[in-house]
Scaffold this motif. Structure first.
Motif: not given
Length: 541
Positions: A416-428, A463-465, A488-494
């Motif tokens: 099972e995987i869940t993630y946000p449908a909408r992700i703000p750039i440069d936010s966790w 790429v988020l590891v 639960k993992s925390e990531f940030r894009i951009g």
């Protein structure tokens, strides 16, 4: 409130997967249902948007997001906080055979005798028909590799090896000094240099010279050890730490390299441990960066038990165990050392070799082959041999091979995987994922989960590891009982760079190195050809 649910099986193939134009659902709402547009929905991979109520008898669905359907694309409502608008993915195991580091089927291309069992294969025949084949096993006498002192016949190994290395597979070796089908496995020039030898009749023991052509070296003779050390040094320069080499057997002591002499020169019991350690030590010296293993017959070919000085020594030095061989005899003597393997498999790969398939059938030990799968379970095996002509073995055991492939080694997948449908750039943002290992062995190579975000040209956007999640820590269990591990993992894009433009992107999942390089094949569909697997879309803004 509703949720975006994406099943793990998608029919459309990457890298340019896009939903097909919307088609009406074949099942309309029931009188007690809410309006069709308010149903929780799932993408089936065929392009249709289907009410998720179809799947409710099989899966519990949590409702977290209101959906809008526009032109066949499922878009989340913008009326809620972004991190509460979640895509939930329930991947399904495809049942495919996996080729992964540190596990798989091993083909006896040379089984001591050079003609067994690769000699019928054309140079272009890499038996691609055999699902789960990962390793080509080359077990060959020393005398064929160094027929003259200092002059090596490496082509004997490298030629077949490269046929499979070119296909992305790996090799394994055993170098032997004692054979009963040849006068010896040790080169004659070693004796000419002054090494002592013992003549024997196979199955009877030592005899005076002249009564039998068969001979063993004296396994601790100083001249033998000197010459053998130089041979292993030369082999180590080629194969130690070689990424194409999965493992090397300590095969220079005992008949066929199995660590016993009860059918040949009959080394006294009082000398066994010392001499066995000597040969293990030679291999440790020249292959410090390669997985080594010993035969279970080092403790005695039919001696049951779990605690032996030689296996304690091997385990303390990171040397693993292989069983040579199971299914030689019918039940209840089909194998002896499954409990002994219990000391090894939690940290080292256990290798299973079954008796020559044809011989096992003749002795009525094979039966329907079901005990081979039982042995995989009992030993928690990472590797399993193809100890026969590969085409015949496959043709007669297809169903058994398929069942074994679902359990052999490790079988890591997200459930099972869940993630946000909408992700703000440069936010966790957070990803919740649950992982399981459905194989019999731990994922000993380890691996870290990654999310890769791609654009519609297959370009890598992010790429988020999560380095805190190591697949090596997943527990194993009997069939259909694999425990799940949720994180639960925390990531940030951009953040800072590279530049990321707002838009709709594709999300892939993988397991591999800390830097996000995928290394482990997962039993999922819709791969990109590099062990990344499409799980859904996201919107970056």
């Amino acid at each position: 409130m509703a949720s975006v649910i994406r099943r793990g099986t998608f029919m459309n193939k990457c890298p340019h997967h896009r939903p097909a134009p919307h088609q009406p659902s074949p099942a309309g709402p029931t009188p007690s249902s809410p309006p069709q547009s308010d149903f929780p929905l799932t993408h089936t991979g065929s392009g249709r948007i289907i009410p998720i109520m179809t799947f409710l008898p099989f899966r519990h669905i949590s409702l977290t997001l209101t959906l809008a359907v526009i032109g066949g694309i499922v878009l989340p409502s913008r009326t809620h906080a972004d991190d509460t608008e979640r895509v939930r993915v329930l991947p399904e195991d495809t049942g495919a055979a996996l080729v992964n580091p540190g596990m798989g089927w091993t083909l006896h291309y040379y089984s001591n005798v050079p003609t067994n069992y690769g000699s019928k294969l054309a140079p272009s025949d890499t038996i691609d028909f055999f699902p789960g084949l990962s390793t080509i096993y080359l077990r060959i006498p020393w005398c064929f590799l160094e027929p003259e002192e200092g002059r090596f016949n490496w082509a004997l190994l490298d030629t077949p090896a490269q046929r499979w290395i070119d296909r992305g597979l790996r090799v394994a070796f055993r170098f032997t000094t004692s054979e009963n089908w040849n006068r010896s496995g040790t080169p004659d020039w070693v004796v000419a240099a002054g090494a002592e030898r013992v003549f024997y009749k196979f199955g009877e023991g030592p005899v005076p010279e002249g009564e039998s052509p068969l001979w063993d070296p004296v396994f601790d003779d100083p001249v033998l050890i000197e010459k053998l050390d130089r041979f292993l040094e030369a082999a180590g320069r080629r194969y130690n730490g070689n990424p194409h080499v999965d493992f090397i057997d300590v095969g220079t002591f005992g008949m066929w390299g199995e660590g016993h002499t009860h059918m040949s020169s009959a080394v006294p019991e009082s000398d066994l441990l010392r001499i066995q350690k000597l040969h293990i030590g030679l291999h440790l010296r020249h292959f410090p960066d390669t997985q080594l293993c010993i035969s279970d017959d080092f403790v005695g070919h039919d001696r049951p038990g779990t605690d032996f000085p030689i296996t304690e020594y091997a385990l303390a030095h990171g040397v693993s165990l292989r069983d040579d061989s199971i299914l030689v005899q019918p039940s209840p003597r089909q194998w002896y050392h499954a409990e002994l393997a219990g000391h090894f498999w939690p940290t080292l790969p256990v290798i299973l070799e079954h008796e020559h398939y044809g011989s096992s059938i003749l002795r009525d030990a094979w039966k329907d082959g079901g005990q081979l799968l039982e042995a995989v379970e009992a030993y928690h095996a990472s590797y399993l041999s193809i100890h026969w002509w590969p085409q015949e073995f496959y043709d007669k055991n297809k169903d058994l091979i398929q069942r074994i492939n679902l359990r052999l080694g490790y079988r890591v997948l997200p459930t099972e995987i869940t993630y946000p449908a909408r992700i703000p750039i440069d936010s966790w943002f957070t990803v919740d994922w649950t992982w399981a290992n459905r194989g019999v062995a731990p994922c000993l190579p380890g691996g870290f989960p990654a999310i890769t975000v791609k654009d519609d040209q297959d370009g890598i956007v992010a790429v988020l590891v999560d380095e805190n999640i190591d697949m090596a820590r997943l527990q194993v269990a009997p069939p259909d009982q694999a425990p799940h591990s949720t994180h639960k993992s925390e990531f940030r894009i951009g953040h800072v760079a590279p530049t990321v433009q707002p838009g709709t992107y594709r999300v892939f999942i993988s397991v591999g190195m800390r830097d996000g390089t995928p290394q482990i094949a997962l039993p999922l569909s819709d791969g990109d050809g590099h062990h990344r697997y499409f799980i859904g879309d996201c919107q970056l803004y």
